[in-house]
Design a protein around this motif. Structure first.
Motif, PDB file in Angstrom:
ATOM      1  N   VAL A 204       0.828  -1.204   0.000  1.00 33.69           N
ATOM      2  CA  VAL A 204       0.000   0.000   0.000  1.00 33.69           C
ATOM      3  C   VAL A 204       0.864   1.256   0.000  1.00 33.69           C
ATOM      4  O   VAL A 204       2.018   1.235   0.421  1.00 33.69           O
ATOM      5  N   ALA A 205       0.290   2.336  -0.485  1.00 39.75           N
ATOM      6  CA  ALA A 205       0.914   3.659  -0.422  1.00 39.75           C
ATOM      7  C   ALA A 205       0.287   4.405   0.746  1.00 39.75           C
ATOM      8  O   ALA A 205      -0.926   4.574   0.805  1.00 39.75           O
ATOM      9  N   LEU A 206       1.131   4.818   1.664  1.00 44.24           N
ATOM     10  CA  LEU A 206       0.642   5.498   2.867  1.00 44.24           C
ATOM     11  C   LEU A 206       0.662   7.006   2.694  1.00 44.24           C
ATOM     12  O   LEU A 206       1.513   7.551   1.989  1.00 44.24           O
ATOM     13  N   ILE A 207      -0.279   7.648   3.332  1.00 43.49           N
ATOM     14  CA  ILE A 207      -0.272   9.106   3.414  1.00 43.49           C
ATOM     15  C   ILE A 207      -0.259   9.481   4.890  1.00 43.49           C
ATOM     16  O   ILE A 207      -0.630   8.667   5.748  1.00 43.49           O
ATOM     17  N   PRO A 208       0.217  10.678   5.228  1.00 40.02           N
ATOM     18  CA  PRO A 208       0.263  11.084   6.633  1.00 40.02           C
ATOM     19  C   PRO A 208      -1.091  10.913   7.307  1.00 40.02           C
ATOM     20  O   PRO A 208      -2.128  11.272   6.765  1.00 40.02           O
TER      21      PRO A 208
ATOM     22  N   ASP B 253       4.476   6.383  12.803  1.00 41.42           N
ATOM     23  CA  ASP B 253       5.762   5.886  12.312  1.00 41.42           C
ATOM     24  C   ASP B 253       6.272   4.704  13.124  1.00 41.42           C
ATOM     25  O   ASP B 253       6.881   3.785  12.589  1.00 41.42           O
ATOM     26  N   GLU B 254       6.004   4.689  14.433  1.00 39.19           N
ATOM     27  CA  GLU B 254       6.513   3.613  15.277  1.00 39.19           C
ATOM     28  C   GLU B 254       5.711   2.329  15.129  1.00 39.19           C
ATOM     29  O   GLU B 254       6.042   1.302  15.724  1.00 39.19           O
ATOM     30  N   ALA B 255       4.660   2.364  14.329  1.00 39.30           N
ATOM     31  CA  ALA B 255       3.790   1.191  14.194  1.00 39.30           C
ATOM     32  C   ALA B 255       4.234   0.264  13.071  1.00 39.30           C
ATOM     33  O   ALA B 255       3.526  -0.663  12.729  1.00 39.30           O
ATOM     34  N   VAL B 256       5.397   0.522  12.456  1.00 36.61           N
ATOM     35  CA  VAL B 256       5.854  -0.313  11.351  1.00 36.61           C
ATOM     36  C   VAL B 256       7.160  -0.980  11.720  1.00 36.61           C
ATOM     37  O   VAL B 256       7.867  -0.576  12.622  1.00 36.61           O
ATOM     38  N   ARG B 257       7.488  -2.045  10.975  1.00 41.83           N
ATOM     39  CA  ARG B 257       8.759  -2.731  11.143  1.00 41.83           C
ATOM     40  C   ARG B 257       9.461  -2.794   9.819  1.00 41.83           C
ATOM     41  O   ARG B 257       8.900  -3.257   8.832  1.00 41.83           O
ATOM     42  N   THR B 258      10.701  -2.311   9.748  1.00 44.46           N
ATOM     43  CA  THR B 258      11.493  -2.352   8.530  1.00 44.46           C
ATOM     44  C   THR B 258      12.338  -3.604   8.528  1.00 44.46           C
ATOM     45  O   THR B 258      13.043  -3.885   9.492  1.00 44.46           O
TER      46      THR B 258
END
Length: 205
Positions: A190-194, A199-204
């Protein structure tokens, strides 16, 4: 929503065998999809009234048979005729020829197998297949979470995503946001928008 329903990713922000009475035969071991429930008998000829869980009640016209859930397994019934009373489906099943036989099936759930599911057009998926798919950010491949549900009935379908933090967010199932659905890998990009997620809810990875 029912897992037999369809979810379509739109591009313009707007969504869209031989059987008989009591005849036993081995039902192939594949996933079964609940599509409705027999709620009553109709008249005297053995017809049954079905409350359909499908968003397309016309799907019954394309079926040769249904599986009726019993206390011990499933019994297949050939569909002889389909008609409608408003939004209710009326079925005539082979071997069910009088009201007593029809009433014996009352309150029974009905199913189809995966083999009975129609082939889908591009960008259209079964809700049951989307649920549990991993969701990733198109920009950097970050894992966002998993699809928990798909909301339908509005102008467009909406993915309900459980984030890694345990919180939930929603993303419209439109091409502007849903860039790729890889069912083989069970990954939705998906493409995220603000504002979609923190930001802390993702894992790279």
């Amino acid at each position: 929503c029912s897992k037999g329903h369809l979810c379509k990713i739109t591009k313009n922000n707007v969504s869209q065998r031989e059987t008989g009475k009591g005849k036993k035969r081995k039902i192939r071991s594949m996933e079964k999809i609940k599509i409705g429930k027999i709620v009553n008998a109709v008249a005297l000829r053995g017809e049954v009234k079905v409350y359909s869980y499908s968003d397309r009640k016309e799907r019954y016209e394309a079926l040769k048979e249904i599986l009726v859930e019993q206390k011990k397994g499933f019994t297949p019934y050939e569909i002889q005729n389909v008609r409608y009373q408003k939004n209710i489906v009326i079925l005539k099943l082979r071997g069910v020829d009088d009201r007593n036989a029809a009433e014996a099936l009352k309150e029974r759930d009905i199913y189809i197998t995966e083999a009975d599911l129609p082939e889908l057009p591009d960008d259209t998926f079964y809700v049951r297949d989307l649920i549990g798919c991993e969701v990733r950010d198109e920009k950097n491949g970050s894992v966002i979470g998993k699809i928990q549900d798909v909301l339908q009935g509005a102008a467009q379908d909406v993915y309900v995503i459980t984030l890694l933090s345990g919180k939930e967010t929603m993303i419209p199932a439109v091409a502007e946001f849903v860039k790729k659905v890889d069912m083989a890998q069970r990954i939705v990009t998906v493409a995220l928008i603000p504002g979609f997620i923190d930001d802390e809810a993702v894992r790279t990875e």
